[in-house]
Design a protein around this motif. Structure first.
Motif, short mmCIF file in Angstrom:
data_model
loop_
_atom_site.label_atom_id
_atom_site.label_comp_id
_atom_site.label_asym_id
_atom_site.label_seq_id
_atom_site.Cartn_x
_atom_site.Cartn_y
_atom_site.Cartn_z
N ARG A 229 -2.73 20.28 19.16
CA ARG A 229 -2.13 20.32 20.06
C ARG A 229 -0.54 19.78 19.58
O ARG A 229 0.05 19.69 19.57
CB ARG A 229 -2.46 19.14 20.89
N ARG A 230 -1.07 19.87 17.89
CA ARG A 230 0.95 19.75 17.12
C ARG A 230 1.08 18.45 17.86
O ARG A 230 2.63 18.68 17.65
CB ARG A 230 1.33 21.25 17.27
N ILE A 231 0.24 17.07 16.87
CA ILE A 231 1.01 16.31 17.40
C ILE A 231 1.60 16.18 16.57
O ILE A 231 1.32 16.51 15.36
CB ILE A 231 -0.02 15.10 17.79
N PRO A 232 2.80 15.34 16.05
CA PRO A 232 3.71 14.86 14.96
C PRO A 232 2.58 14.44 14.46
O PRO A 232 2.25 13.21 14.76
CB PRO A 232 4.53 14.09 15.88
N VAL A 233 3.28 14.28 13.16
CA VAL A 233 2.48 13.52 11.88
C VAL A 233 3.70 12.79 10.50
O VAL A 233 4.18 13.88 10.68
CB VAL A 233 1.55 14.20 10.73
N PHE A 234 3.82 11.80 10.20
CA PHE A 234 4.92 11.44 9.56
C PHE A 234 4.30 10.90 8.56
O PHE A 234 2.69 10.21 8.83
CB PHE A 234 5.13 9.95 10.08
N PHE A 235 4.25 11.28 7.09
CA PHE A 235 3.38 10.92 5.60
C PHE A 235 4.82 9.82 5.08
O PHE A 235 6.08 10.02 4.63
CB PHE A 235 3.66 11.49 5.18
N GLY A 236 4.55 8.28 5.10
CA GLY A 236 5.44 7.40 3.73
C GLY A 236 4.68 7.00 2.68
O GLY A 236 4.12 6.79 2.76
N GLN A 237 5.35 7.19 1.92
CA GLN A 237 4.84 7.25 0.62
C GLN A 237 4.91 7.19 -1.26
O GLN A 237 6.56 7.81 -1.46
CB GLN A 237 3.76 8.54 0.03
N GLY A 238 4.87 6.12 -1.74
CA GLY A 238 5.83 5.77 -2.47
C GLY A 238 5.33 6.11 -3.45
O GLY A 238 4.22 6.92 -3.96
N SER A 239 6.39 6.92 -4.94
CA SER A 239 6.25 8.11 -5.80
C SER A 239 5.68 7.62 -6.72
O SER A 239 4.70 8.23 -7.67
CB SER A 239 8.02 8.53 -6.33
N LYS A 240 5.44 6.04 -7.32
CA LYS A 240 4.51 5.59 -7.62
C LYS A 240 3.08 4.92 -7.48
O LYS A 240 2.52 3.67 -8.09
CB LYS A 240 5.10 4.00 -9.17
N ASP A 241 2.30 5.01 -6.46
CA ASP A 241 1.44 4.18 -5.92
C ASP A 241 0.07 4.66 -6.26
O ASP A 241 0.15 6.14 -6.91
CB ASP A 241 1.31 5.05 -4.35
N VAL A 243 -2.68 4.06 -6.26
CA VAL A 243 -4.42 3.76 -4.95
C VAL A 243 -4.07 5.74 -4.51
O VAL A 243 -5.43 6.20 -5.22
CB VAL A 243 -3.98 3.13 -4.12
N PHE A 244 -3.18 6.54 -3.92
CA PHE A 244 -3.37 7.50 -3.95
C PHE A 244 -2.15 8.12 -3.66
O PHE A 244 -0.90 7.85 -3.36
CB PHE A 244 -3.11 7.39 -2.12
N PRO A 245 -2.05 9.38 -5.20
CA PRO A 245 -1.02 9.22 -5.84
C PRO A 245 -0.38 10.41 -4.69
O PRO A 245 -0.90 11.07 -4.26
CB PRO A 245 -1.65 10.54 -6.97
N VAL A 246 1.00 10.22 -5.29
CA VAL A 246 1.84 11.37 -3.72
C VAL A 246 2.13 12.46 -4.18
O VAL A 246 1.89 12.97 -3.52
CB VAL A 246 3.61 10.10 -4.70
N GLN A 247 1.71 12.82 -5.47
CA GLN A 247 1.48 14.38 -5.70
C GLN A 247 0.38 14.79 -4.50
O GLN A 247 0.79 16.44 -3.59
CB GLN A 247 1.14 14.85 -6.80
N ASN A 248 -0.55 14.84 -4.38
CA ASN A 248 -1.59 14.49 -3.26
C ASN A 248 -1.39 14.46 -2.19
O ASN A 248 -1.75 16.20 -1.16
CB ASN A 248 -2.71 13.71 -3.47
N GLN A 249 -0.54 13.56 -1.80
CA GLN A 249 -0.10 13.61 -0.34
C GLN A 249 0.67 14.17 -0.14
O GLN A 249 1.33 15.50 1.17
CB GLN A 249 0.26 11.79 -0.03
N GLU A 250 2.10 14.86 -0.52
CA GLU A 250 2.98 15.62 -0.86
C GLU A 250 2.19 17.34 -0.23
O GLU A 250 2.45 18.09 0.23
CB GLU A 250 3.59 15.40 -2.04
N THR A 274 5.45 2.03 -4.49
CA THR A 274 4.03 1.33 -4.64
C THR A 274 3.34 1.51 -3.52
O THR A 274 3.66 2.19 -2.78
CB THR A 274 3.99 0.33 -5.40
N HIS A 275 1.81 1.06 -3.77
CA HIS A 275 2.05 1.13 -2.17
C HIS A 275 1.97 0.96 -1.55
O HIS A 275 1.33 1.11 -0.10
CB HIS A 275 -0.33 0.79 -3.08
N GLY A 276 2.66 -0.19 -1.62
CA GLY A 276 2.77 -1.31 0.22
C GLY A 276 4.43 -0.50 0.60
O GLY A 276 4.62 -1.56 1.69
N THR A 277 4.95 0.17 -0.37
CA THR A 277 6.03 0.20 -0.33
C THR A 277 6.42 0.34 1.68
O THR A 277 7.51 0.36 2.50
CB THR A 277 6.64 1.22 -1.66
N PRO A 278 5.74 2.09 2.14
CA PRO A 278 6.46 2.65 3.36
C PRO A 278 5.91 1.48 4.43
O PRO A 278 6.71 2.07 5.22
CB PRO A 278 5.24 4.13 3.02
#
Length: 296
Positions: A229-241, A243-250, A274-278
């Motif tokens: 359905r192409r619903i919008p998706v937003f990603f917010g990520q800290g560059s020094k996360d 827990v979930f590395p920013v490179q993987n999410q990017e 970091t992790h809680g920044t977004p």
């Protein structure tokens, strides 16, 4: 009764213009403390607003914003009158009893936003007025001021059981507000539920957008009803996360665009965050207004 044929042509044209623009403007959230919650300087971008790198500094964005760092934001960031429309409720469903906070209109809402907490959290995290720089207080006020509903539930786990519980909660309030657009924001491990909801036939056909805040990726999204359905998706990520590395999410963000060119997705990278920044820094109003502008 005045016949429309007796009205001047200029007035008829004005009415026609209003009819065209009124629905869109009605679905735009009104400002609330925008100057305080606006993003800091933009350091870089790609493809317009699709990918942005935002300047984040702990000394300014935590120590300078909070009266007690990470525990209590300065008073100008919050408006506590919204507590008058906040209720701690229990919904009995086939998936179990679901404790949740509801802020705003539980019937006839114009828009519904859910926040799903991460590991070790609870429904209380999403309504805490003072932590995360007052950002939860902002979304509560945005919903209350715009005839919307904000929900922050408890759930059993981040698997199928938890997804069924959240789906039941969404189903209940969607029936009470059949015209509402529905958006789910997931913090950290809560993202596992975002992707599961996207893949379900009921919620995957009902959601209007996902917000992943310091969260994870899941390639099952590409076969989901929500992706189709192409619903919008937003990603917010800290560059020094850590827990979930920013490179993987990017990489996952870019894979969405590769598989479906023009897909409505955005990525905000908080440099040094970091992790809680977004959860602290994501601009709720900007993001939701973008999603609302795309709603069908």
């Amino acid at each position: 009764m005045v016949s429309p044929f007796s009205l001047p042509k200029t007035l008829l044209a004005a009415f026609a213009l209003f009819a065209l623009v009124a629905p869109a403007s009605a679905q735009a959230l009104k400002p609330y403390k925008d100057d305080l919650f606006a993003y800091p300087a933009q350091l870089a971008s790609e493809k317009g607003d699709l990918y942005r790198v935002i300047d984040y500094r702990e000394m300014r964005d935590i120590n300078g914003r909070d009266e007690v760092p990470e525990k209590r934001v300065h008073s100008q960031y919050v408006s506590l009158g919204v507590r008058s429309v906040q209720r701690d409720l229990v919904l009995k469903t086939d998936a179990g009893a679901i404790r949740h906070f509801a802020v705003g209109k539980t019937e006839g809402a114009s828009v519904i936003v859910l926040y799903l907490h991460g590991q070790g959290g609870s429904r209380r995290q999403g309504v805490d007025d003072f932590t995360f720089g007052g950002n939860f207080n902002r979304i509560k006020n945005l919903m209350a001021a715009n005839g919307g509903l904000y929900l922050s539930p408890d759930f059993t786990d981040f698997g199928d059981t938890g997804a069924a519980q959240v789906a039941a909660l969404i189903g209940h309030y969607a029936e009470q507000s059949p015209q509402a657009k529905i958006y789910v924001a997931c913090g950290s491990m809560g993202g596992a539920l975002c992707w599961k909801l996207a893949g379900r036939r009921d919620t995957g056909a009902r959601l209007n957008g996902l917000l992943l805040l310091g969260s994870l990726w899941d390639e099952s999204f590409f076969s989901s009803p929500a992706f189709k359905r192409r619903i919008p998706v937003f990603f917010g990520q800290g560059s020094k996360d850590p827990v979930f590395p920013v490179q993987n999410q990017e990489a996952f963000f870019r894979s969405i665009l590769a598989k479906a060119p023009g897909y409505p997705t955005r990525f905000v990278r908080f440099e040094t965050g970091t992790h809680g920044t977004p959860i602290r820094m994501t601009d709720w109003r900007e993001t939701l207004n973008w999603m609302l502008s795309l709603a069908k």
